[in-house]
Design a protein around this motif. Structure first.
Motif, PDB file in Angstrom:
ATOM      1  N   UNK A 219       0.843  -1.202   0.000  1.00 40.61           N
ATOM      2  CA  UNK A 219       0.000   0.000   0.000  1.00 40.61           C
ATOM      3  C   UNK A 219       0.876   1.249   0.000  1.00 40.61           C
ATOM      4  N   UNK A 220       1.945   1.249   0.800  1.00 39.30           N
ATOM      5  CA  UNK A 220       2.882   2.381   0.800  1.00 39.30           C
ATOM      6  C   UNK A 220       3.437   2.577  -0.611  1.00 39.30           C
ATOM      7  N   UNK A 221       3.843   1.475  -1.235  1.00 38.63           N
ATOM      8  CA  UNK A 221       4.456   1.577  -2.570  1.00 38.63           C
ATOM      9  C   UNK A 221       3.448   2.073  -3.612  1.00 38.63           C
ATOM     10  N   UNK A 222       2.188   1.606  -3.512  1.00 34.64           N
ATOM     11  CA  UNK A 222       1.179   2.022  -4.492  1.00 34.64           C
ATOM     12  C   UNK A 222       0.785   3.481  -4.299  1.00 34.64           C
ATOM     13  N   UNK A 223       0.663   3.895  -3.051  1.00 31.99           N
ATOM     14  CA  UNK A 223       0.322   5.304  -2.787  1.00 31.99           C
ATOM     15  C   UNK A 223       1.470   6.205  -3.277  1.00 31.99           C
ATOM     16  N   UNK A 224       2.694   5.736  -3.094  1.00 34.16           N
ATOM     17  CA  UNK A 224       3.839   6.516  -3.590  1.00 34.16           C
ATOM     18  C   UNK A 224       3.739   6.697  -5.106  1.00 34.16           C
ATOM     19  N   UNK A 225       3.315   5.644  -5.789  1.00 31.83           N
ATOM     20  CA  UNK A 225       3.176   5.719  -7.247  1.00 31.83           C
ATOM     21  C   UNK A 225       2.081   6.722  -7.618  1.00 31.83           C
ATOM     22  N   UNK A 226       0.972   6.689  -6.870  1.00 37.73           N
ATOM     23  CA  UNK A 226      -0.129   7.633  -7.128  1.00 37.73           C
ATOM     24  C   UNK A 226       0.384   9.072  -6.953  1.00 37.73           C
ATOM     25  N   UNK A 227       1.255   9.262  -5.969  1.00 36.07           N
ATOM     26  CA  UNK A 227       1.788  10.611  -5.719  1.00 36.07           C
ATOM     27  C   UNK A 227       3.010  10.912  -6.596  1.00 36.07           C
ATOM     28  N   UNK A 228       3.274  10.019  -7.536  1.00 35.75           N
ATOM     29  CA  UNK A 228       4.394  10.163  -8.486  1.00 35.75           C
ATOM     30  C   UNK A 228       5.743  10.309  -7.778  1.00 35.75           C
ATOM     31  N   UNK A 229       5.912   9.531  -6.731  1.00 33.18           N
ATOM     32  CA  UNK A 229       7.195   9.517  -6.019  1.00 33.18           C
ATOM     33  C   UNK A 229       8.017   8.360  -6.566  1.00 33.18           C
ATOM     34  N   UNK A 230       9.349   8.491  -6.534  1.00 37.12           N
ATOM     35  CA  UNK A 230      10.170   7.402  -7.073  1.00 37.12           C
ATOM     36  C   UNK A 230      10.092   6.124  -6.231  1.00 37.12           C
ATOM     37  N   UNK A 231      10.441   5.005  -6.844  1.00 32.90           N
ATOM     38  CA  UNK A 231      10.510   3.709  -6.172  1.00 32.90           C
ATOM     39  C   UNK A 231      11.798   3.632  -5.358  1.00 32.90           C
ATOM     40  N   UNK A 232      11.874   2.990  -4.214  1.00 28.38           N
ATOM     41  CA  UNK A 232      10.782   2.324  -3.505  1.00 28.38           C
ATOM     42  C   UNK A 232       9.964   3.328  -2.691  1.00 28.38           C
ATOM     43  N   UNK A 233       8.662   3.133  -2.675  1.00 23.28           N
ATOM     44  CA  UNK A 233       7.751   4.150  -2.177  1.00 23.28           C
ATOM     45  C   UNK A 233       7.701   4.336  -0.677  1.00 23.28           C
ATOM     46  N   UNK A 234       7.850   3.244   0.092  1.00 21.72           N
ATOM     47  CA  UNK A 234       7.686   3.339   1.546  1.00 21.72           C
ATOM     48  C   UNK A 234       8.531   4.438   2.169  1.00 21.72           C
ATOM     49  N   UNK A 235       9.858   4.385   1.964  1.00 20.03           N
ATOM     50  CA  UNK A 235      10.705   5.411   2.564  1.00 20.03           C
ATOM     51  C   UNK A 235      10.379   6.820   2.055  1.00 20.03           C
ATOM     52  N   UNK A 236       9.928   6.935   0.807  1.00 22.58           N
ATOM     53  CA  UNK A 236       9.589   8.256   0.242  1.00 22.58           C
ATOM     54  C   UNK A 236       8.382   8.852   0.959  1.00 22.58           C
ATOM     55  N   UNK A 237       7.355   8.020   1.168  1.00 22.40           N
ATOM     56  CA  UNK A 237       6.151   8.490   1.863  1.00 22.40           C
ATOM     57  C   UNK A 237       6.524   8.920   3.280  1.00 22.40           C
ATOM     58  N   UNK A 238       7.339   8.070   3.898  1.00 22.40           N
ATOM     59  CA  UNK A 238       7.762   8.320   5.267  1.00 22.40           C
ATOM     60  C   UNK A 238       8.459   9.687   5.374  1.00 22.40           C
ATOM     61  N   UNK A 239       9.357   9.943   4.435  1.00 19.33           N
ATOM     62  CA  UNK A 239      10.113  11.195   4.438  1.00 19.33           C
ATOM     63  C   UNK A 239       9.195  12.400   4.205  1.00 19.33           C
ATOM     64  N   UNK A 240       8.312  12.259   3.218  1.00 20.59           N
ATOM     65  CA  UNK A 240       7.377  13.348   2.911  1.00 20.59           C
ATOM     66  C   UNK A 240       6.457  13.630   4.088  1.00 20.59           C
ATOM     67  N   UNK A 241       5.973  12.556   4.720  1.00 20.00           N
ATOM     68  CA  UNK A 241       5.060  12.718   5.853  1.00 20.00           C
ATOM     69  C   UNK A 241       5.761  13.477   6.970  1.00 20.00           C
TER      70      UNK A 241
END
Ligand code: KG4
Ligand code: ZN
Length: 402
Positions: A219-241
């Motif tokens: 889910x983290x990875x898919x939401x990252x893709x929706x937000x057009x963040x690079x792979x891998x998404x989990x750490x990107x979401x975490x950082x943005x949050x």
């Protein structure tokens, strides 16, 4: 007991040697050598792990990484100038027939290496990507044959459970492992799993809850893709949050909170199951509604998503702890690198009647130290049984609880 462990279930090639002792009563670990080679840059352009690319990389990496860890002094690495012709090499050619790159490297190097001072070889059998798993398994089988060592197949998720009791991943000293009091609950949160497991005793598991659709890491990875963040998404979401938390005191808030509050799926379902697919779809609808997003809006959505995930996971875990009167909470898997989730579980356990074991950040992702440690406990359990088993294969959906 010295254990060499090999982990190739996904996009990390990991090898380690540990020395474990003390039995179930007072287990200790000494991490003699470990290496994790990540393939993130190889898979990033594809937006996810490509199984055959992962296999190819494992094939390339395994022999050089093995040589690297064996250089540790206490393992007595010794490179023969002349080839130590092994009678087993014809058999090795058969074992590695489907891994031609690995076979070439193996034949070029391994016959020159003196067998290290280890007692047993362990390898991840599953769950994971089968082409990737097979590469590690066939390599381990070939090594076990040439060096005449017993071989043990290990469940990757059992590794994640035990990663939580290793105090310090960077230490090369002997360390006491954190104690486990039973019954315990294991929370596993990774790219393929979201599970709550009742651990009745050493190595006795019962699944009490799991995701009905996407795993939380997925889910983290898919939401990252929706937000057009690079792979891998989990750490990107975490950082943005985190950046959203930092800027939340500013008077300009990009979104109206009434319009984007995300659901907390299955929070009150009365069981221990999860569901993250609806939450991901809610993010998708929100993003469609908002149109082009600036960085602040993305950060706000990332935080909202993360808040929803953390709330559901923490609440369900706590009610499992209470229902089963659990004395230890063991947490493992890649998603437990998430700072907000870690903090939430730490806070919830502060004055609780249980102790929390949470992995060192270096051991949240896939690694082989956790596989080596699980091997030690498996071997203790099988003291009187035959330990070596070479007729096993990769099992992509291997379960811990059935
Ligand atoms: O355990 P793991 O390394 O591999 C599997 O066995 O699946 O878990 C990988 C998952 C990925 O979905 C990744 O996006 C997620 O863990 N992950 C995170 C964070 N770091 C890794 N998710 C949320 N926050 C993080 N900081
Ligand atoms: Zn994993």
């Amino acid at each position: 007991m010295k254990i060499l462990a090999i982990e190739t279930s996904c996009d990390e090639t990991a090898l380690s040697v540990i020395e474990a002792s003390g039995g179930f009563r007072a287990p200790q670990i000494k991490i003699i050598a470990q290496v994790v080679s990540s393939q993130v840059s190889i898979h990033a352009p594809w937006g996810g792990v490509v199984p055959n690319l992962a296999k190819r990389e494992h094939e390339k990496n395994l022999v050089p990484l093995l040589a690297q860890i064996l250089k540790t002094k206490s393992l007595r690495f010794n490179f023969f100038k002349t080839r130590n012709d092994s009678k087993h090499l014809t058999e090795v050619e058969k074992i590695l027939a489907k891994e031609p790159d690995l076979l070439r490297e193996f034949l070029k190097n391994i016959p020159h290496i003196k067998p290290p001072k280890i007692d047993v070889i362990a390898v991840t059998q599953g769950p994971g990507l089968e082409p990737a798993l097979w590469t590690g398994i066939n390599f381990a089988k070939a090594l076990a044959l040439v060096w005449q060592k017993p071989l043990v197949p290990i469940n990757h998720m059992e590794g994640h459970i035990f990663s939580s009791i290793i105090p310090k991943a960077s230490s090369h000293q002997t360390q006491k492992l954190e104690g486990i009091k039973f019954p315990a609950i294991a929370l596993l949160v990774s790219g393929g799993h979201t599970e709550l497991i009742l651990v009745k005793n050493w190595l006795h598991y019962k699944l009490i809850g799991r995701t009905r659709d996407d795993a939380v890491g997925e889910a983290f990875d898919k939401v990252a893709r929706i937000l057009e963040l690079p792979y891998p998404g989990g750490p990107q979401i975490s950082e943005l949050a985190t950046s959203a938390i930092e800027t939340s005191n500013t008077d300009h808030y990009p979104l109206d909170p009434r319009h984007h509050s995300l659901p907390r799926p299955m929070l009150h379902s009365g069981d221990f199951d999860f569901s993250f697919s609806g939450l991901k779809t809610a993010v998708l609808y929100l993003v469609k509604k908002l149109g082009k997003l600036d960085k602040k809006q993305k950060a706000q959505i990332a935080k909202e998503f993360q808040d929803a995930v953390v709330e559901v996971i923490t609440t369900k875990t706590l009610s499992a702890m209470e229902k089963y009167h659990a004395k230890t909470l063991l947490v493992g898997g890649g998603v437990i690198a998430n700072t907000a989730l870690r903090q939430s579980l730490i806070d919830a356990s502060k004055d609780a009647p249980w102790s929390l074991s949470i992995p060192d950040l270096m051991l949240t992702g896939d690694n082989s130290v956790m596989i080596a440690l699980a091997t030690y406990f498996r071997l203790l359990d099988r003291r009187n049984k035959k330990t070596s088993k070479n007729n096993f294969g990769a099992v992509g959906n291997l379960s811990l609880t059935s």
